[in-house]
Motif scaffolding. Structure first.
Motif, PDB file in Angstrom:
ATOM      1  N   PHE A  42      38.789  -1.116  39.369  1.00 19.07           N
ATOM      2  CA  PHE A  42      39.615   0.090  39.360  1.00 19.07           C
ATOM      3  C   PHE A  42      39.084   1.159  38.403  1.00 19.07           C
ATOM      4  O   PHE A  42      39.760   2.166  38.171  1.00 19.07           O
ATOM      5  N   ASN A  43      37.908   0.892  37.841  1.00 15.57           N
ATOM      6  CA  ASN A  43      37.264   1.852  36.924  1.00 15.57           C
ATOM      7  C   ASN A  43      38.189   2.207  35.751  1.00 15.57           C
ATOM      8  O   ASN A  43      38.404   3.375  35.429  1.00 15.57           O
ATOM      9  N   LEU A  44      38.717   1.170  35.106  1.00 15.33           N
ATOM     10  CA  LEU A  44      39.644   1.361  33.997  1.00 15.33           C
ATOM     11  C   LEU A  44      39.024   0.899  32.685  1.00 15.33           C
ATOM     12  O   LEU A  44      38.343  -0.127  32.634  1.00 15.33           O
ATOM     13  N   LYS A  45      39.307   1.645  31.646  1.00 14.76           N
ATOM     14  CA  LYS A  45      38.842   1.289  30.306  1.00 14.76           C
ATOM     15  C   LYS A  45      40.059   0.957  29.440  1.00 14.76           C
ATOM     16  O   LYS A  45      40.906   1.813  29.203  1.00 14.76           O
ATOM     17  N   PRO A  46      40.157  -0.279  28.946  1.00 16.36           N
ATOM     18  CA  PRO A  46      41.314  -0.634  28.115  1.00 16.36           C
ATOM     19  C   PRO A  46      41.211  -0.039  26.717  1.00 16.36           C
ATOM     20  O   PRO A  46      40.159  -0.098  26.085  1.00 16.36           O
ATOM     21  N   ILE A  47      42.298   0.528  26.249  1.00 13.27           N
ATOM     22  CA  ILE A  47      42.323   1.100  24.898  1.00 13.27           C
ATOM     23  C   ILE A  47      43.313   0.375  23.989  1.00 13.27           C
ATOM     24  O   ILE A  47      43.189   0.412  22.770  1.00 13.27           O
ATOM     25  N   ILE A  48      44.294  -0.299  24.611  1.00 14.25           N
ATOM     26  CA  ILE A  48      45.356  -0.963  23.846  1.00 14.25           C
ATOM     27  C   ILE A  48      45.667  -2.321  24.480  1.00 14.25           C
ATOM     28  O   ILE A  48      45.673  -2.458  25.707  1.00 14.25           O
ATOM     29  N   ILE A  49      45.933  -3.317  23.644  1.00 12.35           N
ATOM     30  CA  ILE A  49      46.507  -4.587  24.091  1.00 12.35           C
ATOM     31  C   ILE A  49      47.854  -4.752  23.393  1.00 12.35           C
ATOM     32  O   ILE A  49      47.955  -4.584  22.176  1.00 12.35           O
ATOM     33  N   LEU A  50      48.878  -5.074  24.163  1.00 12.83           N
ATOM     34  CA  LEU A  50      50.203  -5.347  23.620  1.00 12.83           C
ATOM     35  C   LEU A  50      50.499  -6.833  23.779  1.00 12.83           C
ATOM     36  O   LEU A  50      50.418  -7.368  24.889  1.00 12.83           O
ATOM     37  N   ILE A  51      50.834  -7.481  22.681  1.00  7.22           N
ATOM     38  CA  ILE A  51      51.104  -8.916  22.683  1.00  7.22           C
ATOM     39  C   ILE A  51      52.602  -9.144  22.469  1.00  7.22           C
ATOM     40  O   ILE A  51      53.192  -8.584  21.547  1.00  7.22           O
ATOM     41  N   THR A  52      53.209  -9.970  23.328  1.00  4.52           N
ATOM     42  CA  THR A  52      54.633 -10.277  23.169  1.00  4.52           C
ATOM     43  C   THR A  52      54.859 -11.500  22.269  1.00  4.52           C
ATOM     44  O   THR A  52      55.853 -11.575  21.572  1.00  4.52           O
ATOM     45  N   HIS A  53      53.943 -12.468  22.345  1.00  6.90           N
ATOM     46  CA  HIS A  53      53.989 -13.643  21.461  1.00  6.90           C
ATOM     47  C   HIS A  53      52.622 -14.321  21.508  1.00  6.90           C
ATOM     48  O   HIS A  53      51.771 -13.961  22.320  1.00  6.90           O
ATOM     49  N   LEU A  54      52.424 -15.309  20.652  1.00  6.42           N
ATOM     50  CA  LEU A  54      51.072 -15.817  20.442  1.00  6.42           C
ATOM     51  C   LEU A  54      50.772 -17.150  21.119  1.00  6.42           C
ATOM     52  O   LEU A  54      49.900 -17.892  20.673  1.00  6.42           O
ATOM     53  N   HIS A  55      51.432 -17.489  22.188  1.00 11.05           N
ATOM     54  CA  HIS A  55      51.045 -18.683  22.927  1.00 11.05           C
ATOM     55  C   HIS A  55      49.693 -18.448  23.607  1.00 11.05           C
ATOM     56  O   HIS A  55      49.372 -17.322  24.006  1.00 11.05           O
ATOM     57  N   CYS A  56      48.932 -19.534  23.756  1.00  9.77           N
ATOM     58  CA  CYS A  56      47.550 -19.415  24.235  1.00  9.77           C
ATOM     59  C   CYS A  56      47.434 -18.706  25.586  1.00  9.77           C
ATOM     60  O   CYS A  56      46.491 -17.935  25.810  1.00  9.77           O
ATOM     61  N   ASP A  57      48.381 -18.953  26.476  1.00 10.90           N
ATOM     62  CA  ASP A  57      48.279 -18.354  27.809  1.00 10.90           C
ATOM     63  C   ASP A  57      48.588 -16.855  27.798  1.00 10.90           C
ATOM     64  O   ASP A  57      48.533 -16.200  28.845  1.00 10.90           O
ATOM     65  N   HIS A  58      48.867 -16.327  26.617  1.00  4.90           N
ATOM     66  CA  HIS A  58      49.114 -14.887  26.485  1.00  4.90           C
ATOM     67  C   HIS A  58      48.048 -14.177  25.636  1.00  4.90           C
ATOM     68  O   HIS A  58      48.004 -12.948  25.628  1.00  4.90           O
ATOM     69  N   ILE A  59      47.219 -14.942  24.948  1.00 12.33           N
ATOM     70  CA  ILE A  59      46.251 -14.289  24.038  1.00 12.33           C
ATOM     71  C   ILE A  59      44.805 -14.749  24.198  1.00 12.33           C
ATOM     72  O   ILE A  59      43.904 -14.132  23.642  1.00 12.33           O
ATOM     73  N   ASN A  60      44.545 -15.808  24.970  1.00 10.60           N
ATOM     74  CA  ASN A  60      43.197 -16.372  24.985  1.00 10.60           C
ATOM     75  C   ASN A  60      42.125 -15.443  25.545  1.00 10.60           C
ATOM     76  O   ASN A  60      40.934 -15.659  25.317  1.00 10.60           O
ATOM     77  N   GLY A  61      42.543 -14.422  26.274  1.00 10.59           N
ATOM     78  CA  GLY A  61      41.551 -13.487  26.816  1.00 10.59           C
ATOM     79  C   GLY A  61      41.122 -12.405  25.842  1.00 10.59           C
ATOM     80  O   GLY A  61      40.159 -11.673  26.100  1.00 10.59           O
ATOM     81  N   ILE A  62      41.808 -12.317  24.714  1.00  7.37           N
ATOM     82  CA  ILE A  62      41.554 -11.221  23.770  1.00  7.37           C
ATOM     83  C   ILE A  62      40.117 -11.226  23.249  1.00  7.37           C
ATOM     84  O   ILE A  62      39.463 -10.181  23.168  1.00  7.37           O
ATOM     85  N   PHE A  63      39.610 -12.393  22.919  1.00  7.23           N
ATOM     86  CA  PHE A  63      38.351 -12.477  22.190  1.00  7.23           C
ATOM     87  C   PHE A  63      37.168 -11.976  23.029  1.00  7.23           C
ATOM     88  O   PHE A  63      36.315 -11.237  22.544  1.00  7.23           O
ATOM     89  N   LYS A  64      37.140 -12.352  24.307  1.00  7.06           N
ATOM     90  CA  LYS A  64      36.066 -11.855  25.167  1.00  7.06           C
ATOM     91  C   LYS A  64      36.273 -10.384  25.514  1.00  7.06           C
ATOM     92  O   LYS A  64      35.301  -9.622  25.627  1.00  7.06           O
TER      93      LYS A  64
END
Length: 251
Positions: A42-64
């Motif tokens: 979709f030719n999108l550039k992410p500028i912000i990530i919003l986290i609701t809580h820190l369970h692995c299935d919600h944050i594991n993609g952050i590092f890559k």
């Protein structure tokens, strides 16, 4: 113009993407590869990530994601290990932030965990694992009493608010409700509709409609109290809610 897209990841997670022109906000990226592919599509550039809580299935993609997009800013309710201080904004209180020239409200909504937050702008609410269509989150390392009050807080938002949940639990929630509360015709009707349209379920809903088909928002009703009392003797609305959550966990 704001666009909202859902990306399905893992077994049943949904990552929500809020975009304007070629920039976007990612909510709870539990995996990276599929998100990166969709962003490129979709030719999108992410500028912000919003986290609701820190369970692995919600944050594991952050590092890559940070390797691909190193300037991303992250709003998180708790410090993320192995993420640079310059990339993260730790949420210490409810506040307003400005993204895409819109006011986003950060709301504390604990219950699923001790530190859940939700994000609300215009008429849209992103509430992680707190409220699901037809149900609510488990209290994995949270508290049912806190979850009760968080749902009350959410239900004070305008009736036309559309909430976006983070898992594909609608069918299983309604299956439970329809089985246990056979007298509820609104739930029965909606469950039958979902069964007929199982391939086209949308994992968002408006709060006004949700009040009619979500048993966790209807614990004042006597027929629901009767069923809960069959399992666990209950004495006030909070106790009814907490015991209903126990019953659902055993289903």
């Amino acid at each position: 113009m704001i666009n909202i897209r859902g990306i399905e990841i893992l077994n049943d997670n949904i990552v929500w993407i809020i975009s304007k022109k070629n920039k976007c906000i990612i909510i709870d990226p539990g995996k990276s590869n599929i998100i990166i592919k969709k962003l490129e599509k979709f030719n999108l550039k992410p500028i912000i990530i919003l986290i609701t809580h820190l369970h692995c299935d919600h944050i594991n993609g952050i590092f890559k994601l940070l390797k691909y997009y190193p300037k991303i800013k992250i709003f998180t309710p708790k410090k993320l290990n192995f993420v640079s201080k310059t990339n993260q904004n730790i949420i210490k209180k409810e506040k307003k932030i400005f993204l895409f020239n819109k006011v986003f409200y950060i709301i504390f909504t604990p219950g699923h965990t001790k530190i859940d937050v939700s994000y609300y702008f215009e008429k849209y609410l992103f509430c992680g694992d707190i409220l699901f269509s037809g149900g609510c989150g488990k209290t994995i390392d949270g508290c049912s009493k806190n979850l009760y009050f968080s749902l009350k807080k959410i239900m004070r938002l305008p009736k036309k608010t559309i909430f976006f949940n983070s898992h594909k639990y609608t069918f299983s929630n309604l299956k439970f409700s329809n089985y246990l509360f056979k007298k509820d015709l609104e739930i029965k009707e909606y469950f039958n509709f979902i069964k007929k349209n199982i391939k086209n379920i949308k994992y968002y809903n408006n709060l006004n409609f949700e009040k009619k088909i979500n048993i966790f928002l209807k614990t004042k009703n006597n027929y629901i109290k009767d069923v809960i009392n069959y399992w666990y003797s209950s004495y006030n609305e909070i106790n009814y809610f907490c015991n209903l959550r126990k019953i659902k966990d055993q289903f």
